[in-house]
Every structure is written in structure tokens, then in C-alpha cells.
Motif scaffolding. Structure first.
Motif, mmCIF file in Angstrom:
data_model
loop_
_atom_site.group_PDB
_atom_site.id
_atom_site.type_symbol
_atom_site.label_atom_id
_atom_site.label_comp_id
_atom_site.label_asym_id
_atom_site.label_seq_id
_atom_site.Cartn_x
_atom_site.Cartn_y
_atom_site.Cartn_z
ATOM 1 N N ALA A 130 10.383 -26.281 5.331
ATOM 2 C CA ALA A 130 10.254 -25.868 3.734
ATOM 3 C C ALA A 130 11.881 -25.625 3.729
ATOM 4 O O ALA A 130 12.322 -25.025 4.539
ATOM 5 N N ASN A 131 12.045 -25.196 2.255
ATOM 6 C CA ASN A 131 13.393 -24.800 1.884
ATOM 7 C C ASN A 131 12.922 -23.552 0.829
ATOM 8 O O ASN A 131 12.050 -23.641 0.058
ATOM 9 N N ILE A 132 13.807 -22.641 0.914
ATOM 10 C CA ILE A 132 14.043 -21.439 -0.054
ATOM 11 C C ILE A 132 15.223 -21.449 -0.754
ATOM 12 O O ILE A 132 16.429 -21.348 -0.046
ATOM 13 N N VAL A 133 15.147 -21.451 -2.027
ATOM 14 C CA VAL A 133 16.357 -21.667 -2.834
ATOM 15 C C VAL A 133 16.520 -20.498 -3.717
ATOM 16 O O VAL A 133 15.581 -20.320 -4.631
ATOM 17 N N GLU A 134 17.633 -19.991 -3.725
ATOM 18 C CA GLU A 134 18.093 -18.858 -4.675
ATOM 19 C C GLU A 134 18.694 -19.299 -5.794
ATOM 20 O O GLU A 134 19.866 -19.912 -5.650
ATOM 21 N N GLU A 135 18.364 -19.267 -6.915
ATOM 22 C CA GLU A 135 19.166 -19.997 -8.334
ATOM 23 C C GLU A 135 19.309 -18.693 -9.381
ATOM 24 O O GLU A 135 18.132 -18.604 -9.952
ATOM 25 N N GLY A 136 20.362 -18.268 -9.326
ATOM 26 C CA GLY A 136 20.544 -17.313 -10.667
ATOM 27 C C GLY A 136 19.608 -16.075 -10.484
ATOM 28 O O GLY A 136 19.049 -15.631 -11.418
ATOM 29 N N GLY A 137 19.371 -15.619 -9.273
ATOM 30 C CA GLY A 137 18.667 -14.472 -8.902
ATOM 31 C C GLY A 137 17.200 -14.776 -8.820
ATOM 32 O O GLY A 137 16.492 -13.867 -8.636
ATOM 33 N N VAL A 138 16.870 -16.180 -8.880
ATOM 34 C CA VAL A 138 15.361 -16.403 -8.800
ATOM 35 C C VAL A 138 14.894 -17.002 -7.673
ATOM 36 O O VAL A 138 15.842 -18.078 -7.200
ATOM 37 N N LEU A 139 13.879 -16.952 -6.900
ATOM 38 C CA LEU A 139 14.001 -17.401 -5.643
ATOM 39 C C LEU A 139 12.811 -18.390 -5.910
ATOM 40 O O LEU A 139 11.403 -18.256 -6.273
ATOM 41 N N TRP A 140 12.913 -19.726 -5.360
ATOM 42 C CA TRP A 140 12.045 -20.813 -5.302
ATOM 43 C C TRP A 140 11.855 -21.403 -3.840
ATOM 44 O O TRP A 140 12.576 -21.379 -2.938
ATOM 45 N N LEU A 141 10.571 -21.533 -3.529
ATOM 46 C CA LEU A 141 10.062 -22.300 -2.214
ATOM 47 C C LEU A 141 9.749 -23.696 -2.557
ATOM 48 O O LEU A 141 8.985 -24.153 -3.493
ATOM 49 N N HIS A 142 10.334 -24.563 -1.457
ATOM 50 C CA HIS A 142 9.811 -26.053 -1.789
ATOM 51 C C HIS A 142 9.465 -26.377 -0.397
ATOM 52 O O HIS A 142 9.739 -25.992 0.516
ATOM 53 N N ASP A 143 8.161 -26.969 -0.432
ATOM 54 C CA ASP A 143 7.646 -27.429 0.856
ATOM 55 C C ASP A 143 7.979 -28.710 1.042
ATOM 56 O O ASP A 143 8.296 -29.536 0.054
ATOM 57 N N LEU A 144 8.354 -29.365 2.242
ATOM 58 C CA LEU A 144 9.364 -30.577 2.689
ATOM 59 C C LEU A 144 8.164 -31.471 3.247
ATOM 60 O O LEU A 144 8.263 -32.160 4.216
ATOM 61 N N ASP A 145 6.915 -31.650 2.464
ATOM 62 C CA ASP A 145 5.815 -32.511 3.215
ATOM 63 C C ASP A 145 5.478 -32.259 4.366
ATOM 64 O O ASP A 145 5.468 -33.147 5.337
#
Length: 518
Positions: free
Chosen positions: A80-95
Motif C-alpha cells: 500500500a501507499n500512504i500519500v500526503e497531499e496538501g495536509g490531507v492523507l490518502w491510503l492506496h491499496d496496491l492490489d
């Protein structure tokens, strides 16, 4: 399982609440205080929480080039990836193979994270924290997560309670209900486990893990024609993972008789239960409604659900021999109503001989409870089943001899006059992993292992643990705890001659076998 943060962003990895206890530093460290978001985790063997600052993109996975390396075979190479964009945190599952979950819900693509969220990558659990939220509440939740994660890493113990045909002269086993206990301090019982799971929004994960791990650990060691009753959580009725798990079990074990138990509370909204019943029919899995009578019975819904079993709750069964005639007639009426629907009635939580005899008079033919047998561990269950016939009544205890079976094994020799005192698997798990011990015996019978220990001058110097063999459980006897190999070798030379030569072992290997990671 170890979690390693490999900083590519020149960040110091700090121990949560104790900045003096650094785990790893980059060449040019900068203060973690400049970052808003953190992952909080606890590595096995440590006693402090570690914070992983999140800035930009952070990759989690088993591969060594990930930012957060999770050394577990259940975790995908790039999970998985965790991405911080402009103070907002997103979690992406990498299949990922075993999935990524936030507060118990699977991540299909990406999901926005908030402070206090619980992330699970396969069997690794993290808490999301913000700097302004790093107070006692975050610490408390993370500490709960630490203990809870251990359940998914060898902490679960399958337990079983038999269901008996009680309407015959001799008791005969009708099936085994698969229960769960754990080795984890504070989470020993199902009540404790699910209370913590509710706080972490992970009831579905826990229920699924109990079912999968219990079934996988026990199937090869139980008679193939013995019916297993599997429990599920109400929240799973609307979750696709339940049917996926059951489908995988059925595909792997086509002939095993299976029954899924669902709480009677599901009858309040019978549509989900009707859909589940139809899906179970296609998988050749029966349906049981348990805790029936714990609340107002939903009789009308039963004709649409068409369960195979109804398990009458303790509220209806408790002290039935002393209950008013009106209550007894009510129970008889319910029993006849179930008979008219073609549903098999089970008296649940029977505790006394008086309850047993009254239930027989009423017409119950199947019962379960501590009057017949208490829940037992898998090794005890296997040993009991190896000595008792399942289909022939001649080998079973007489129901007229009461009290009936108090446990699977009854009193062992080591529990009576010749009591044997030795350490168990839990004691071994608590010892330093870098110490050594001496393996002196591997037996297929717990009695043989106990008899050997009882014959030694100092039984308390020994420990017995079990692990699955190719065809049945093995009982391993080890001797002593030593800080170095030379001391262990000297102690082994002083032991009496054995059929199996003493084997000097690193305790970490023994602990891995106990956790089922051998």
C-alpha cells in the motif's frame, strides 16, 4: 513480525513518547515535529511505540526498498501507499493479496484517512495520528492495537465444545462448535477480544481470523465426517468476505460437514439472513440460529430463513427443572413448533443434571453445555476423539451415570493423586528469545509426554508445548532455560538416556513453532 522504517527523506524515527530511544537515523536527520501526520506502531519485542512521520508518499510492503518494510509473509511485496497531499492523507491499496483495511473496511482503490483511524495491511496494524492528537486517547488506542495485532500473529488458540445426541442411552457426539481463545494478555476470552475489536472497528477481521485459523489448524486432525459448527459475527452478514471465506473452505474441503452459526438477533432484519441461507445452500453448508430466546423470539421470520438448527439460549434453558409449569409448557410449544418446520432443536448451555433430565422429558434430543463438556483446546480434543467412538454408542459415557463428561479428557493422571507440575507454551513464550533449551522428547500422546516429565526428579524444569504434525498433533518436551549453548549442552549430557537424543535449540525457534510459524 518486525516493522522497519527506512527513511529516504532524512527523517529520524523516534520512539513514541521517548525521543531518547531512537530506532534508526538517516544521514541528515530533521525534526519529526515538522510533520503533521504519523503512523504509530509497536514492533514485536519492544515495549515502546514507534512513530513514523508521513510526508509526501510513503510505501508499505515486504520488499526491502519500501519506506516501511513489514517482515511478514502475509504482506505483499508492495502492499500500500500512504500519500500526503496538501495536509490531507490518502491510503492506496496496491492490489495486495491479503488486502488493506481501514477501520475494518476493505480499501478498494483509495480512501481518505483521519486521525485515530486503524489501518491493517494483512496482519500488520497501524494507527493514524496527528501531532495535535498525540495525547492519551491516541496512546490508549495504539496500545489496544498492539495487543490486538498479536492475535493475528499466532495469538489465537482454537477451542472446541462438543454437541451431543442426548436422547440415547449413551451420549454420542453430533458435532463440534469451534470457539476461540488467545495467548494474548488481556484478550484471553472471546468477550475480551471482541470488546477490543469493537473499539478498533475490527469485529469482522477478528471473526474471520477465528474462523480461518481455527479451521485450518484443526481440519487435518479431526475425523472427516465430524460436523464443525463455525461462528460468525452479525456485521459479517453484509460483508462479502464471509461468503468468500466459506467458499474457499468448501473448495478446499469438499466433504467436511459444516454448519454456520448466526445470532438470533439477525432475525430482526431477516432479508440478509434469507440471502445468506440461499448462498449457504449452494455451498452445502447448513445454517444454525444460536442464542434463540435471548430476546423476543422472531418466529415469523423462521419460515423464510429455513435454518437447519435452532439453539435455544440459556435464558430459556437455565433452571428449567425448577421453572414454573407455564414456562415449561412454553418451551415445549416452541420445541414442537420447530419440529413442524423441520428444524433440529439444540438445548444450549446445559449446566446441571436436573436441566438435562427435564429437557429429555420435554423431547430434546441434542444438547450442549458444561454439564456434558467444557470447551477444550485442540490437543485435548484430538486426544479425546482418538479414544472415543463417534458413531457407536458403546464407547460413550452413560447418561444415567451423571454427572456426565466434565471435560473432553476427564481428570488426567497428572491432575489427580500423582499431580505433575510443568511449564506450558505460554511460559516458553515469555522467556528471552536468545536463550537455549534442550528438546528431549517428541510424542504423539500428551499422556506419554506427561508420564516422562513425571518420572524426572524435577518436573518443574520441563515444559510441554504442542504443534501440528503431518497427521496429528505432536507434544514436544523441552528441558531447562540456558543463557548460552555450552550450558545447555552440559545440562543435556546429565539427562537420562532417551529414545530421542537431546537437541539443543534456540528458544526463538521454539517460540516460532508455538505461534504456528514453523
Amino acid at each position: 513480525m518486525l516493522i522497519v522504517f527506512k527513511s529516504k527523506k532524512t527523517i529520524t524515527l523516534r520512539s513514541f513518547g521517548n525521543p531518547r530511544s531512537d530506532r534508526m537515523q538517516a544521514t541528515t536527520p530533521q525534526s519529526a515535529d515538522s510533520f503533521q501526520w504519523f503512523l504509530v506502531h509497536h514492533n514485536d519485542g519492544d515495549h515502546e511505540l514507534s512513530t513514523i512521520p508521513i510526508h509526501g508518499k510513503t510505501q508499505l510492503g515486504r520488499n526491502s526498498d519500501c519506506d516501511v518494510v513489514i517482515t511478514s509473509t502475509s504482506v505483499s511485496a508492495y502492499h500500500a501507499n500512504i500519500v500526503e497531499e496538501g495536509g490531507v492523507l490518502w491510503l492506496h491499496d496496491l492490489d495486495s493479496t491479503n488486502g488493506t483495511f481501514v477501520n475494518g473496511q476493505p480499501v478498494r482503490n483509495r480512501i481518505r484517512l483521519s486521525g485515530g483511524d486503524t489501518i491493517r495491511c494483512a496482519n500488520a496494524i497501524f494507527n493514524v495520528s496527528q501531532k495535535k492528537q498525540d495525547g492519551s486517547e491516541t496512546v490508549a488506542k495504539t496500545l489496544r492495537s498492539i495487543q490486538f495485532e498479536r492475535l493475528f500473529n499466532g495469538g489465537l488458540l482454537p477451542y472446541f465444545q462438543p454437541i451431543f445426541h442426548i436422547g440415547e442411552k449413551h451420549l454420542r457426539v453430533a458435532g463440534l462448535e469451534m470457539l476461540g481463545r488467545s495467548r494474548v494478555l488481556g484478550l484471553r476470552t472471546p468477550e475480551q477480544m471482541f470488546a477490543t475489536a469493537t473499539q478498533l472497528n475490527m469485529e469482522i477481521e477478528l471473526s474471520g481470523a477465528l474462523m480461518r485459523q481455527g479451521f485450518e489448524a484443526s481440519h487435518a486432525h479431526l475425523p472427516g465426517d465430524l460436523e464443525l459448527f463455525l461462528n460468525t459475527h452479525l456485521m459479517e452478514l453484509r460483508d462479502s468476505r464471509l461468503l468468500t471465506s466459506l467458499r474457499n473452505i468448501r473448495e478446499s474441503f469438499e466433504s467436511r460437514p459444516l454448519t454456520l452459526e448466526v445470532s438470533a438477533a439477525a432475525l430482526d432484519e431477516p432479508k440478509d439472513l434469507v440471502n445468506l441461507s440461499k448462498a449457504l445452500d449452494q455451498l452445502d453448508i447448513k445454517l444454525a440460529i444460536h442464542n434463540f430466546g435471548a430476546a423476543e423470539p422472531r418466529l415469523f421470520a423462521l419460515q423464510d430463513v429455513s435454518p437447519d438448527y435452532i439453539k435455544f439460549d440459556a435464558r430459556l434453558i437455565r433452571q428449567i427443572d425448577q421453572a414454573p409449569e407455564r414456562h415449561q409448557k412454553f418451551l415445549v410449544g416452541l420445541l414442537r413448533f420447530m419440529d413442524s418446520l423441520g428444524v433440529i432443536s439444540v438445548a444450549e448451555r446445559v449446566e446441571t443434571i436436573g436441566e438435562h433430565e427435564t429437557l429429555l422429558e420435554m423431547g430434546f434430543t441434542i444438547g450442549q453445555g458444561i454439564h456434558y463438556s467444557e470447551p477444550s483446546s485442540l490437543p485435548d480434543c484430538i486426544e479425546w476423539l482418538s479414544d472415543n467412538a463417534l458413531t457407536e454408542s458403546s464407547g460413550e459415557p452413560n447418561t444415567e451415570a451423571g454427572p456426565l463428561i466434565r471435560s473432553f479428557l476427564g481428570p488426567r493422571e497428572s491432575e489427580t493423586e500423582n499431580q505433575t507440575s510443568y511449564h506450558d507454551a505460554e511460559w516458553l513464550l515469555a522467556q528471552p528469545a536468545d536463550h537455549y533449551t534442550v528438546q528431549v522428547l517428541s510424542a504423539i500422546s500428551l499422556q506419554r509426554a506427561e508420564n516422562y516429565v513425571a518420572s524426572q526428579p524435577d518436573p518443574q524444569a520441563f515444559a510441554i508445548f504442542c504443534k501440528p504434525g503431518k497427521t496429528r498433533m505432536l507434544y514436544i518436551v523441552v528441558y531447562g532455560m540456558f543463557a548460552d549453548r555450552e550450558a545447555a549442552r552440559k545440562a543435556a549430557g546429565e539427562l537420562p538416556a532417551l529414545a530421542v537424543s537431546p537437541w539443543i535449540r534456540m528458544l526463538s525457534g521454539v517460540q516460532s513453532e508455538i505461534r504456528g510459524k514453523s
